[in-house]
Write a protein that holds these residues in place. Sequence first.
Motif, PDB file in Angstrom:
ATOM      1  N   LYS A   1     -34.992 -10.807 -29.775  1.00 16.79           N
ATOM      2  CA  LYS A   1     -35.897 -11.013 -28.646  1.00 16.79           C
ATOM      3  C   LYS A   1     -35.302 -10.558 -27.319  1.00 16.79           C
ATOM      4  O   LYS A   1     -36.003 -10.005 -26.473  1.00 16.79           O
ATOM      5  CB  LYS A   1     -36.284 -12.489 -28.558  1.00 16.79           C
ATOM      6  CG  LYS A   1     -37.150 -12.963 -29.721  1.00 16.79           C
ATOM      7  CD  LYS A   1     -37.573 -14.410 -29.534  1.00 16.79           C
ATOM      8  CE  LYS A   1     -38.483 -14.867 -30.673  1.00 16.79           C
ATOM      9  NZ  LYS A   1     -38.908 -16.276 -30.505  1.00 16.79           N
ATOM     10  N   SER A   2     -33.994 -10.790 -27.149  1.00 13.92           N
ATOM     11  CA  SER A   2     -33.377 -10.509 -25.855  1.00 13.92           C
ATOM     12  C   SER A   2     -32.409  -9.333 -25.870  1.00 13.92           C
ATOM     13  O   SER A   2     -32.077  -8.798 -24.804  1.00 13.92           O
ATOM     14  CB  SER A   2     -32.627 -11.754 -25.366  1.00 13.92           C
ATOM     15  OG  SER A   2     -31.517 -12.027 -26.218  1.00 13.92           O
TER      16      SER A   2
ATOM     17  N   ASP B   1     -29.517 -10.353 -30.744  1.00 11.87           N
ATOM     18  CA  ASP B   1     -30.715 -11.191 -30.775  1.00 11.87           C
ATOM     19  C   ASP B   1     -31.939 -10.287 -30.645  1.00 11.87           C
ATOM     20  O   ASP B   1     -32.036  -9.482 -29.711  1.00 11.87           O
ATOM     21  CB  ASP B   1     -30.683 -12.194 -29.626  1.00 11.87           C
ATOM     22  CG  ASP B   1     -31.896 -13.100 -29.629  1.00 11.87           C
ATOM     23  OD1 ASP B   1     -31.849 -14.143 -30.287  1.00 11.87           O
ATOM     24  OD2 ASP B   1     -32.896 -12.740 -28.981  1.00 11.87           O
TER      25      ASP B   1
ATOM     26  N   ARG C   1     -38.748  -3.956 -24.548  1.00  5.17           N
ATOM     27  CA  ARG C   1     -38.209  -5.316 -24.511  1.00  5.17           C
ATOM     28  C   ARG C   1     -36.795  -5.323 -23.942  1.00  5.17           C
ATOM     29  O   ARG C   1     -36.475  -6.092 -23.058  1.00  5.17           O
ATOM     30  CB  ARG C   1     -38.212  -5.904 -25.911  1.00  5.17           C
ATOM     31  CG  ARG C   1     -39.571  -6.284 -26.465  1.00  5.17           C
ATOM     32  CD  ARG C   1     -39.453  -6.745 -27.907  1.00  5.17           C
ATOM     33  NE  ARG C   1     -40.649  -7.383 -28.402  1.00  5.17           N
ATOM     34  CZ  ARG C   1     -40.835  -7.744 -29.664  1.00  5.17           C
ATOM     35  NH1 ARG C   1     -39.877  -7.515 -30.562  1.00  5.17           N
ATOM     36  NH2 ARG C   1     -41.937  -8.324 -30.055  1.00  5.17           N
ATOM     37  N   TRP C   2     -35.950  -4.477 -24.501  1.00  2.15           N
ATOM     38  CA  TRP C   2     -34.561  -4.428 -24.064  1.00  2.15           C
ATOM     39  C   TRP C   2     -33.916  -3.149 -24.586  1.00  2.15           C
ATOM     40  O   TRP C   2     -34.487  -2.457 -25.439  1.00  2.15           O
ATOM     41  CB  TRP C   2     -33.767  -5.652 -24.541  1.00  2.15           C
ATOM     42  CG  TRP C   2     -33.901  -5.998 -25.999  1.00  2.15           C
ATOM     43  CD1 TRP C   2     -34.732  -6.930 -26.544  1.00  2.15           C
ATOM     44  CD2 TRP C   2     -33.189  -5.408 -27.112  1.00  2.15           C
ATOM     45  NE1 TRP C   2     -34.598  -6.969 -27.909  1.00  2.15           N
ATOM     46  CE2 TRP C   2     -33.655  -6.053 -28.289  1.00  2.15           C
ATOM     47  CE3 TRP C   2     -32.219  -4.435 -27.234  1.00  2.15           C
ATOM     48  CZ2 TRP C   2     -33.175  -5.721 -29.554  1.00  2.15           C
ATOM     49  CZ3 TRP C   2     -31.738  -4.099 -28.488  1.00  2.15           C
ATOM     50  CH2 TRP C   2     -32.203  -4.745 -29.625  1.00  2.15           C
TER      51      TRP C   2
ATOM     52  N   HIS D   1     -29.896  -1.461 -25.727  1.00  5.01           N
ATOM     53  CA  HIS D   1     -28.493  -1.710 -26.057  1.00  5.01           C
ATOM     54  C   HIS D   1     -27.759  -0.380 -25.998  1.00  5.01           C
ATOM     55  O   HIS D   1     -28.110   0.569 -26.701  1.00  5.01           O
ATOM     56  CB  HIS D   1     -28.359  -2.316 -27.459  1.00  5.01           C
ATOM     57  CG  HIS D   1     -26.951  -2.311 -27.983  1.00  5.01           C
ATOM     58  ND1 HIS D   1     -25.981  -3.178 -27.507  1.00  5.01           N
ATOM     59  CD2 HIS D   1     -26.351  -1.535 -28.940  1.00  5.01           C
ATOM     60  CE1 HIS D   1     -24.847  -2.936 -28.156  1.00  5.01           C
ATOM     61  NE2 HIS D   1     -25.050  -1.950 -29.020  1.00  5.01           N
TER      62      HIS D   1
ATOM     63  N   ARG E   1     -29.340  -9.750 -26.720  1.00  5.15           N
ATOM     64  CA  ARG E   1     -28.033 -10.344 -26.440  1.00  5.15           C
ATOM     65  C   ARG E   1     -27.097 -10.170 -27.631  1.00  5.15           C
ATOM     66  O   ARG E   1     -27.479 -10.336 -28.778  1.00  5.15           O
ATOM     67  CB  ARG E   1     -28.209 -11.829 -26.112  1.00  5.15           C
ATOM     68  CG  ARG E   1     -26.915 -12.591 -25.857  1.00  5.15           C
ATOM     69  CD  ARG E   1     -27.218 -14.021 -25.431  1.00  5.15           C
ATOM     70  NE  ARG E   1     -27.959 -14.740 -26.452  1.00  5.15           N
ATOM     71  CZ  ARG E   1     -27.387 -15.416 -27.456  1.00  5.15           C
ATOM     72  NH1 ARG E   1     -26.056 -15.453 -27.563  1.00  5.15           N
ATOM     73  NH2 ARG E   1     -28.130 -16.078 -28.319  1.00  5.15           N
TER      74      ARG E   1
END
Length: 268
Positions: A60-61, A58, A26-27, A29, A63
Motif C-alpha cells: 500500500k505504501s 508494503d 501509488r508509490w 521504489h 515502505r
Amino acid sequence: YTSDEAVLYLRDGTLWSLDPATGDLRWTHVATSDIASCHEADGIVYVAETRARLVALDGKSGRLLWDFQAKGHIASGVAVGQGSAYIGTGAGYVQAVDLQTHEERWRVKLEQDGTTNVHALNDGVLYVKVRAKWERPQWLSALEPTTGKTLWSHQGPTLGIPIWTDDRVYYTYWDGGSAVHQADLGTGELRRGPILADDELYNWICVSDKRIYVTSGSGLVVTDLAGRALARVDLGESVLYSATAVDDTLYFFTASGLLYAVEEKSIR
C-alpha cells in the motif's frame, strides 16, 4: 506485473505501483541496481534487484519491510509460497528465504558455472530454468519447495520460457530445428513435439484452449497441444514477448511497436 491488488511497472531501476482501477500512481521504489523482476503476494511486493538483493515492500505504501542479500546476482524471477520467497542467482544457486525470519531457509547449487532462473511455484512444485555457460546444455528442473530436492529435470541445447496449464508445462526446444515439448507436472514425463522450423523460434509461447501460439522472427507459429503445426501468421517482423489470449482474441506486439488484436478463429 498485474494482479487484483496492483499494477507494477519496471523501468531503469525504478518500480512504479499503480492502482489497478484508476491507474493512479501509488508509490515508487528506486532500487540500488537494475530490477530483475517483482511479485505481489498477500499485500507485500517482492523486488529482485540484480545486484544480489531481494527487497520486501508494503504493497500500500511502498515502505521497506526487509531485505535479503542473495548468493550472487539475481538473474530473473521471484516466486512466493509455502512460507518462502524463492530466487535464482548468477552463481548457479536457488535460494529459499523464510518469510517470517527473513533468513535463508535452504540453498542448492544446480550449476557450477551458470545462471538459475526461478519461473514459478505451481501446485506445490518450484520450477527453475538453468542456463549453463560456454554452450553447455540448459535444463528445466522441478524442485520440492521445502527442501530444494530435485524431483525431475529435462536437458536441451536451448530451452524457451516455460508456460503452465493445469497439468502440463510447455516450452520451446531447439536442436538443429525448433519444436514445442511438454512435460507432465506430476511425473515429469516428457512428450517431444515434431520439428516446426529450420530456424530458431523465440522463447515465448501462449497456450489457449487447444492451441499453442509460438512467437518467431517473422510472426507466429500455431500448433495443437501435441506441438504439430496448424498455421503460420507471417507478419514480416518479429513478435515480441508472449502473445496473450483473452475472450477468444489474441493480443501481441511486434518489433515495430504495433499492437495486434486478432480473433483466434480467424487464424487458420
